[in-house]
Enzyme design. Structure first.
Site, PDB file in Angstrom:
ATOM      1  N   GLU A 118      -8.632  -2.066   9.433  1.00  0.00           N
ATOM      2  CA  GLU A 118      -7.357  -2.694   9.554  1.00  0.00           C
ATOM      3  C   GLU A 118      -6.116  -1.499   9.271  1.00  0.00           C
ATOM      4  O   GLU A 118      -5.100  -1.794   8.297  1.00  0.00           O
ATOM      5  CB  GLU A 118      -6.927  -3.990   8.523  1.00  0.00           C
ATOM      6  CG  GLU A 118      -8.054  -4.861   8.893  1.00  0.00           C
ATOM      7  CD  GLU A 118      -7.961  -5.883   7.631  1.00  0.00           C
ATOM      8  OE1 GLU A 118      -7.336  -5.803   6.668  1.00  0.00           O
ATOM      9  OE2 GLU A 118      -8.638  -7.106   7.840  1.00  0.00           O
ATOM     10  N   PRO A 119      -6.054  -0.485   9.961  1.00  0.00           N
ATOM     11  CA  PRO A 119      -5.043   0.667   9.502  1.00  0.00           C
ATOM     12  C   PRO A 119      -3.660   0.210  10.057  1.00  0.00           C
ATOM     13  O   PRO A 119      -3.607  -0.346  10.947  1.00  0.00           O
ATOM     14  CB  PRO A 119      -5.592   1.959  10.120  1.00  0.00           C
ATOM     15  CG  PRO A 119      -6.331   1.586  11.377  1.00  0.00           C
ATOM     16  CD  PRO A 119      -6.896   0.104  10.825  1.00  0.00           C
ATOM     17  N   GLY A 120      -2.629   0.389   9.275  1.00  0.00           N
ATOM     18  CA  GLY A 120      -1.186   0.108   9.617  1.00  0.00           C
ATOM     19  C   GLY A 120      -0.471   1.150   9.500  1.00  0.00           C
ATOM     20  O   GLY A 120      -0.278   1.990  10.677  1.00  0.00           O
ATOM     21  N   ARG A 121      -0.068   1.804   8.373  1.00  0.00           N
ATOM     22  CA  ARG A 121       0.976   2.916   8.127  1.00  0.00           C
ATOM     23  C   ARG A 121       0.109   4.242   8.940  1.00  0.00           C
ATOM     24  O   ARG A 121       0.850   4.826   9.357  1.00  0.00           O
ATOM     25  CB  ARG A 121       0.968   2.979   6.660  1.00  0.00           C
ATOM     26  CG  ARG A 121       1.851   4.219   6.272  1.00  0.00           C
ATOM     27  CD  ARG A 121       1.857   4.353   4.763  1.00  0.00           C
ATOM     28  NE  ARG A 121       1.614   3.159   4.104  1.00  0.00           N
ATOM     29  CZ  ARG A 121       2.636   2.610   3.404  1.00  0.00           C
ATOM     30  NH1 ARG A 121       4.071   3.060   3.519  1.00  0.00           N
ATOM     31  NH2 ARG A 121       2.325   1.562   2.709  1.00  0.00           N
ATOM     32  N   CYS A 170      26.879  -2.350  -0.009  1.00  0.00           N
ATOM     33  CA  CYS A 170      27.727  -2.476  -1.322  1.00  0.00           C
ATOM     34  C   CYS A 170      26.627  -2.581  -2.110  1.00  0.00           C
ATOM     35  O   CYS A 170      26.424  -3.768  -2.715  1.00  0.00           O
ATOM     36  CB  CYS A 170      28.825  -3.676  -1.364  1.00  0.00           C
ATOM     37  SG  CYS A 170      30.069  -3.158  -0.129  1.00  0.00           S
ATOM     38  N   TYR A 220       6.528  -0.072   8.151  1.00  0.00           N
ATOM     39  CA  TYR A 220       7.303  -0.784   7.359  1.00  0.00           C
ATOM     40  C   TYR A 220       8.799  -0.387   7.154  1.00  0.00           C
ATOM     41  O   TYR A 220       9.387  -0.286   6.275  1.00  0.00           O
ATOM     42  CB  TYR A 220       6.625  -0.402   5.812  1.00  0.00           C
ATOM     43  CG  TYR A 220       5.264  -1.000   5.954  1.00  0.00           C
ATOM     44  CD1 TYR A 220       4.960  -2.430   5.843  1.00  0.00           C
ATOM     45  CD2 TYR A 220       4.200  -0.301   5.742  1.00  0.00           C
ATOM     46  CE1 TYR A 220       3.449  -2.753   6.064  1.00  0.00           C
ATOM     47  CE2 TYR A 220       2.815  -0.402   5.817  1.00  0.00           C
ATOM     48  CZ  TYR A 220       2.526  -1.524   5.856  1.00  0.00           C
ATOM     49  OH  TYR A 220       1.104  -2.130   5.993  1.00  0.00           O
TER      50      TYR A 220
END
Ligand SMILES: *Cc1c(COP(=O)(O)O)cnc(C)c1O
Length: 438
Positions: free
Chosen positions: A298-301, A367, A396
């Protein structure tokens, strides 16, 4: 070779400095995404702008496939890292499956590629009945179940729909992975998973429910993990559990190793990605070697992170005493990682034309004191109106964007060779206010 050029060489084939051609003449070096100058993308689509490289995403998927070649596996890309429909479609066409953590993410996968549903795993601690029913009707590959009450609800839903749901229990192997505390998940104090000691009991319970098919064991120990050791440790514990479960008669065919492979945000890593992913593959597969298991990943990054940048324009330079600030048109609402995780992102000028460097804070217009991209960073001198690229923003980034300070969210562009396609329009104020009433 300038310092920033040598850095960017670690991101081939995309996001490198190349000479721009002007009237047939070799011009100055400028940051490109594939064949297109970043400055041209900013001109065409405005800033702040997320730019992704399709070729780089393909390269990284290829590296994964090569590293796991010879071990039966399916890559289920973690949708939450970057869930743009065009990115999902690109990955589905490469044959990838998907890891989803909500009904919304599953809807995205169905929209991008209906046929990919059979390669979907559904993770998450708080699945609702509606989400479970959608996943059952979509005939996904497996549910990663995280608690006893979820197991019960899933059993009921599947019974009602006359379906048989393939399940894994997500076990918590109690290994510590050194990463930011907010994204570490594999210790017993975390909300994720089922303590590995309690798993067998729950597997027995699951096996008694006719609408459930025990098929898998899953783990996910955290995110942005740079050290390979915890992955091996977790897999050793999982392998032991698989042997025990098989010994008790459970037909375990899959192991889901989760995601979490880190990337080199500060470019401190000298190993190329294919070598790192090969070491990762060795760590995961060695403990499983004699188990005849189909591995789910399950790789994402690690797939999309380095394949995206956030382009932003310098609005003002400001000096407060000894501090120099670069105020840019992107902000923490566009990319929250520095504010949320104290994350480091390399930031480079799009058109470097100065050899002098200065120490600056690169901040957004929001701000909040926490609205910064870098503090006390050495950066080549730039001028108001110049473009900067915040690197490794493909994961992300946009998925965590908000409308804080009533800032419309950035546009997203996918570059493939010499072609650029807008894959998400810049939000308008009208988009922002649509759901509100007076
Ligand atoms: C977030 C997550 C992933 C992806 O993690 P990366 O660090 O992006 O590879 C995979 N699986 C699960 C269950 C997750 O929650």
């Amino acid at each position: 070779m300038s310092q920033s050029t040598s850095r960017s060489q670690e991101r081939p084939p995309s996001f490198v400095y190349q000479a721009t051609k002007r009237a047939g003449q070799r011009g100055a070096e400028a940051l490109h995404c594939d064949k297109l100058p970043a400055s041209e993308l900013a001109r065409r689509f405005g800033t702040p702008l997320y730019v992704y490289s399709a070729s780089m995403i393909r390269e990284r998927v290829k590296a994964f496939e090569k590293a796991f070649h010879g071990f039966p596996h399916t890559i289920c890309y973690a949708v939450k890292a970057n869930s743009n429909l065009s990115i999902l479609r690109l990955l589905a066409r490469l044959g990838l499956g998907f890891d989803v953590v909500s009904g919304g993410e599953l809807q995205r996968v169905l929209r991008a590629n209906r046929a990919a549903a059979r390669r979907v795993v559904f993770s998450g601690v708080g699945k609702t009945a509606a989400e479970i029913n959608l996943a059952l009707r979509s005939n996904i590959l497996a549910f990663n179940v995280e608690s006893a009450p979820e197991l019960q609800l899933l059993g009921e839903c599947a019974r009602n729909l006359r379906k048989k749901a393939r399940i894994a229990l997500r076990v918590n192997p109690d290994v510590s992975a050194e990463t930011h505390p907010y994204i570490s998940t594999g210790l017993h104090q975390h909300k994720f998973g089922i303590p590995i000691q309690q798993a067998r009991e729950l597997y027995t319970l699951a096996a008694q429910e006719k609408s459930l098919k025990v098929a898998s064991v899953s783990v996910h120990i955290g995110s942005q993990i740079r050290d390979i050791k915890p992955f091996r440790e977790a897999m050793e514990r999982v392998a032991e559990l698989v042997r025990e479960l098989r010994g008790e008669g459970h037909d375990i065919r899959y192991v889901d190793a989760g995601g979490g492979l880190g990337i080199s945000y500060d470019q401190s890593d000298n190993d190329a990605f294919p070598d790192r992913v090969a070491a990762y593959a060795e760590a995961l597969t060695a403990p499983l070697r004699d188990l005849k298991i189909h591995l789910l990943l399950e790789p994402g990054r690690s797939i999309v992170g380095p394949a995206g940048i956030l382009l932003t324009r310098l609005i003002y330079k400001k000096t407060n005493g000894a501090k120099k600030f670069l105020i840019v048109d992107a902000a923490m609402n566009d990319l929250i990682r520095p504010s949320l995780y104290s994350a480091h992102h390399e930031i480079v000028p799009v058109q470097p034309d100065s050899s002098s460097a200065e120490k600056v804070d690169i901040v957004g217009p929001i701000c909040e004191t926490g609205d910064f991209f870098a503090r006390d960073r050495q950066l080549q001198a730039v001028n108001e109106g110049d473009l900067l690229a915040i690197l490794d923003a493909g994961a992300y980034g946009m998925v965590l964007a908000s409308n804080y300070n009533t800032r419309p969210r950035a546009a997203e562009v996918l570059v493939d060779g010499a072609k650029a396609k807008i894959i998400r329009k810049r939000e308008t104020l009208q988009d922002l206010l649509r759901a509100e009433s007076l």
